[in-house]
Scaffold this motif. Structure first.
Motif, PDB file in Angstrom:
ATOM      1  N   ASP A   1       0.814  -1.224   0.000  1.00 17.79           N
ATOM      2  CA  ASP A   1       0.000   0.000   0.000  1.00 17.79           C
ATOM      3  C   ASP A   1       0.847   1.273   0.000  1.00 17.79           C
ATOM      4  N   GLY A   2       1.906   1.294  -0.802  1.00 17.80           N
ATOM      5  CA  GLY A   2       2.739   2.487  -0.903  1.00 17.80           C
ATOM      6  C   GLY A   2       3.720   2.680   0.236  1.00 17.80           C
ATOM      7  N   MET A   3       3.805   1.711   1.136  1.00 21.82           N
ATOM      8  CA  MET A   3       4.684   1.814   2.293  1.00 21.82           C
ATOM      9  C   MET A   3       5.816   0.796   2.172  1.00 21.82           C
ATOM     10  N   LEU A   4       7.054   1.293   2.133  1.00 20.82           N
ATOM     11  CA  LEU A   4       8.218   0.425   2.125  1.00 20.82           C
ATOM     12  C   LEU A   4       8.572   0.110   3.572  1.00 20.82           C
ATOM     13  N   ILE A   5       8.653  -1.155   3.900  1.00 27.79           N
ATOM     14  CA  ILE A   5       8.966  -1.581   5.262  1.00 27.79           C
ATOM     15  C   ILE A   5      10.409  -2.066   5.276  1.00 27.79           C
TER      16      ILE A   5
ATOM     17  N   LEU B   1      13.868  -0.526  -6.780  1.00 28.80           N
ATOM     18  CA  LEU B   1      12.989   0.588  -6.401  1.00 28.80           C
ATOM     19  C   LEU B   1      12.639   1.482  -7.580  1.00 28.80           C
ATOM     20  N   SER B   2      13.489   1.523  -8.589  1.00 29.37           N
ATOM     21  CA  SER B   2      13.184   2.356  -9.760  1.00 29.37           C
ATOM     22  C   SER B   2      11.938   1.862 -10.487  1.00 29.37           C
ATOM     23  N   LYS B   3      11.542   0.627 -10.230  1.00 27.48           N
ATOM     24  CA  LYS B   3      10.369   0.038 -10.881  1.00 27.48           C
ATOM     25  C   LYS B   3       9.145   0.005  -9.969  1.00 27.48           C
ATOM     26  N   LEU B   4       9.304   0.504  -8.732  1.00 23.93           N
ATOM     27  CA  LEU B   4       8.212   0.453  -7.755  1.00 23.93           C
ATOM     28  C   LEU B   4       7.828   1.865  -7.335  1.00 23.93           C
ATOM     29  N   SER B   5       6.686   1.985  -6.691  1.00 22.70           N
ATOM     30  CA  SER B   5       6.210   3.277  -6.211  1.00 22.70           C
ATOM     31  C   SER B   5       5.911   3.177  -4.713  1.00 22.70           C
ATOM     32  N   PHE B   6       6.432   4.136  -3.944  1.00 26.69           N
ATOM     33  CA  PHE B   6       6.144   4.184  -2.511  1.00 26.69           C
ATOM     34  C   PHE B   6       6.196   5.637  -2.064  1.00 26.69           C
ATOM     35  N   ASP B   7       5.456   5.935  -0.988  1.00 26.40           N
ATOM     36  CA  ASP B   7       5.411   7.313  -0.516  1.00 26.40           C
ATOM     37  C   ASP B   7       5.790   7.478   0.948  1.00 26.40           C
TER      38      ASP B   7
END
Length: 115
Positions: free
Chosen positions: A30-34, A49-55
């Motif tokens: 859900d947009g959260m990198l743990i 990470l260049s291929k993923l989205s997180f906020d």
């Protein structure tokens, strides 16, 4: 090498620290990198990470294999970081001079979650 796979809508990122053969896991949900993995994984993680989205980033605890790329992520993604207040206190008692300081002396700003 990082192994990236999805399980029940959670992106799982799994790596192995060659020196100790220890597994390191971090997750994106859900947009959260743990967690951010060990600094030695930075080149591979940058590609992933260049291929993923997180906020936002949540750090589970203060060990380097969970926080090693936090400074690099914050510099490159400008996202907030969160850690439990106990983790913030442990940071002051650990051998690390900064919770999220990498070998280049880069640090991140932590936002401590309070209920």
């Amino acid at each position: 090498m990082l192994n990236v796979y999805e399980h029940e809508q959670v992106v799982c990122i799994e790596g192995i620290l060659e020196e100790t053969r220890s597994k390191v896991f971090f997750f994106l949900v859900d947009g959260m990198l743990i967690d951010t993995g060990a600094e030695k994984m930075q080149d591979e993680l940058a590609d992933v990470l260049s291929k993923l989205s997180f906020d936002q980033v949540v750090l589970t605890h203060h060990h380097e294999d969970h926080t090693g790329n936090a400074a690099w992520i914050q510099q490159n993604y400008q996202v907030p970081f969160f850690i439990h207040p106990i983790g913030q206190k442990l940071r002051r008692k650990t051998v690390y001079t900064q919770l999220i300081e990498n070998s280049h002396g880069e640090t991140v700003t932590l936002f401590v979650h309070k209920r």
